[in-house]
Design an enzyme around this catalytic site. Structure first.
Site, short mmCIF file in Angstrom:
data_model
loop_
_atom_site.label_atom_id
_atom_site.label_comp_id
_atom_site.label_asym_id
_atom_site.label_seq_id
_atom_site.Cartn_x
_atom_site.Cartn_y
_atom_site.Cartn_z
N GLU A 166 0.81 -1.22 0.00
CA GLU A 166 0.00 0.00 0.00
C GLU A 166 0.84 1.27 0.00
O GLU A 166 0.71 2.13 0.88
CB GLU A 166 -0.99 -0.01 1.17
CG GLU A 166 -2.01 -1.12 1.02
CD GLU A 166 -3.19 -1.01 1.97
OE1 GLU A 166 -3.15 -0.17 2.88
OE2 GLU A 166 -4.15 -1.78 1.79
N GLU A 371 -5.35 -8.92 0.11
CA GLU A 371 -6.13 -8.64 1.32
C GLU A 371 -7.58 -8.45 0.92
O GLU A 371 -7.87 -7.78 -0.07
CB GLU A 371 -5.65 -7.35 2.01
CG GLU A 371 -4.31 -7.47 2.69
CD GLU A 371 -3.89 -6.18 3.42
OE1 GLU A 371 -4.77 -5.43 3.91
OE2 GLU A 371 -2.67 -5.94 3.49
C1 BGP Z 1 -4.55 -2.43 5.02
C2 BGP Z 1 -3.23 -2.86 5.58
C3 BGP Z 1 -3.30 -3.94 6.61
C4 BGP Z 1 -4.53 -3.92 7.48
C5 BGP Z 1 -5.80 -3.59 6.70
C6 BGP Z 1 -7.01 -3.33 7.56
O1 BGP Z 1 -4.47 -1.07 4.72
O2 BGP Z 1 -2.38 -3.31 4.55
O3 BGP Z 1 -2.10 -3.90 7.33
O4 BGP Z 1 -4.35 -3.18 8.61
O5 BGP Z 1 -5.63 -2.47 5.87
O6 BGP Z 1 -6.94 -2.05 8.13
P1 BGP Z 1 -7.29 -1.77 9.63
O7 BGP Z 1 -6.49 -2.76 10.42
O8 BGP Z 1 -6.90 -0.37 9.92
O9 BGP Z 1 -8.75 -2.00 9.76
#
Ligand code: BGP
Length: 471
Positions: A166, A371
């Site tokens: 990201e 993800e």
């Molecule tokens: C993405 C990241 C992850 C994870 C996910 C969910 O941006 O790559 O590391 O954190 O988002 O986000 P959050 O944990 O803030 O809900």
């Protein structure tokens, strides 16, 4: 489009789940690990920090056994740069190297393919102190050298690599760059410079990958979500296309084609954000594009036009963690057609199909969904039951759209749900959980850290065993 029939998932489709080092490992200062920018974030009094996380560092064998029981074909994890090079460059920390050897060997033993993220938010603090970190050109060679070390050390067993997680978020979130101060526009300007360095660094890492004759695939893990127009008004449609450029495609154009599109160049110039670009940078990026794309997808957005006015002239941006409103370009609005999570993320499975098609049409590379998942307040009930039907339904609906996208002609190598196990959320501590496996801790009460299988664990286990036929 609907089809008369849908072909099934390829027998080699990689069903998986992921985590990131700082969110899962804990042991933030153990065995010689150096500090990262994440370790420097001041403790938020209402949520936990990342120092203990899910204690995976001390429970690798137990956690991999659970992955094997779930039937994972692939596990995505990130390597903490500061476990390998505590200062980001220079001396190697053998204990850190050994930790990932142990993890990778354990995965291989259970026939689980490792998918390695080289760098997922936890940038070495020492590099910020040595020369300012990513905003300095010196950062390029340190990243390349770190990537080379990983290829040489783990490349005999790791075939799938993600360069930077990201990047678009990292360059817009000052703490992730190690920047201090509160001049929003200066930080955005520096962010675009850091972005350029990350693109050059990525291309050099990919060059090194090829020079070493590495097998497998490599590419960035991008946050890329389709942006809908709020209405059929042509101004809103134009706003949605501009937002796609500014939030998504500008970066992919750099990674895949080595170019700042004319429209994006004008955008940067108007705001004095144009980075310093050295001769040869763009040619290098063009010569070494990714060989796959990792895509992180959670929600879509809807935008409407936001005409500039005297009050909000061109250049005005609403101060937000990620771009939300920009005069003369777009403004994010609620999409009345979609339900949202408890954190307001609008749930849009068809948006994933649109996202995959958009990427395929523009860049034509194999895609790994790196993800996708839902953060929720899971509840541990008596007899160790966690009834997370909302997670099953979220994942199922999204996977159906992955199947539809494959039928549309998109090459999807695999799917990693976020996350394998409960981990500390990037922004919301331990109360926002994503895993198939519950970790028995709260933000400030560590309890016994026991691992407990959620309902979704059993559902995913069956789904993988049927290679997606049970959707
Ligand atoms: C993405 C990241 C992850 C994870 C996910 C969910 O941006 O790559 O590391 O954190 O988002 O986000 P959050 O944990 O803030 O809900």
């Amino acid at each position: 489009m609907e089809y008369k029939s849908y072909t099934s998932f390829d027998p080699n489709f990689l069903w998986g789940a992921g985590t990131a080092s700082f969110q899962v490992e804990g042991a933030a200062k153990e065995d010689g690990k150096g500090l990262s920018v994440i370790d420097m974030i001041k403790k938020n009094p209402t949520i936990t920090d990342f120092s203990i996380a899910s204690d995976h560092y001390h429970r690798v064998e137990e956690d991999v056994a659970l992955m094997a029981e779930l039937g994972l074909k692939v596990y995505r994890f990130s390597i903490a740069w500061t476990r390998i090079f505590p200062n980001g460059n220079g001396e190697v920390n053998e204990k850190g190297v050994a930790f990932y050897n142990r993890l990778i060997d354990e995965l291989i033993k259970h026939n689980i393919e490792p998918l390695v993220t080289i760098y997922h938010f936890d940038y070495p603090q020492s590099l910020v102190e040595q020369y300012g970190g990513w905003v300095s050109r010196k950062s390029i060679e340190d990243y390349r050298a770190y990537a080379e070390f990983l290829f040489k050390t783990y490349g005999d067993r790791v075939k799938y690599w993600l360069t930077i997680n990201e990047q678009d978020h990292v360059v817009r979130i000052p703490s992730r760059l190690g920047l201090t101060g509160d001049n929003h526009y200066e930080q955005l300007r520096l962010g675009y410079q850091a972005n350029h360095h990350m693109c050059v660094a990525t291309a050099l890492a990919i060059k090194t990958f090829h020079d070493l004759g590495m097998e497998g695939k490599i590419g960035p893990a991008i946050s890329y979500s389709i942006i809908h127009p709020a209405s059929s008004h042509p101004d809103d449609i134009l706003a949605s296309k501009d937002a796609m450029l500014i939030k998504n495609n500008y970066l992919m154009d750099l990674h895949c084609y080595g170019e700042y599109s004319p429209r994006f160049q004008r955008y940067l110039e108007d705001r004095n954000f144009t980075p310093t670009i050295e001769d040869g940078d763009l040619a290098l990026m063009k010569q070494y594009p990714p060989t796959m794309l990792g895509v992180n997808y959670y929600f879509s957005e809807a935008v409407r036009a936001f005409p500039a006015t005297e009050e909000f002239p061109i250049g005005y941006q609403k101060k937000a963690l990620l771009p939300e409103a920009e005069a003369g370009v777009f403004e994010v609005v609620k999409n009345e057609n979609l339900a949202a999570t408890d954190w307001g993320w609008e749930i849009d499975p068809v948006g994933l199909r649109l996202t995959l098609n958009e990427l395929h049409d523009r860049y034509n590379l194999p895609i790994f969904i790196t993800e996708n998942g839902i953060g929720a307040y899971d509840k541990l009930e008596e007899e160790d039951i966690i009834q997370d039907d909302y997670r099953i339904s979220y994942l199922k609906e999204h996977m159906k759209q992955v199947k539809a996208a494959i039928n549309d002609g998109v090459t999807v190598l695999g799917y990693c749900a976020w996350s394998f196990i409960d981990i500390v959320s990037g922004r919301n501590g331990m109360e926002k959980r994503y895993g198939f496996v519950y970790v028995n801790r709260e933000d400030f009460d560590l309890k016994d850290m026991r691992r407990i299988k959620k309902e979704s664990f059993h559902w995913y286990q069956k789904l993988i065993a049927s290679n997606g036929e049970d959707l």
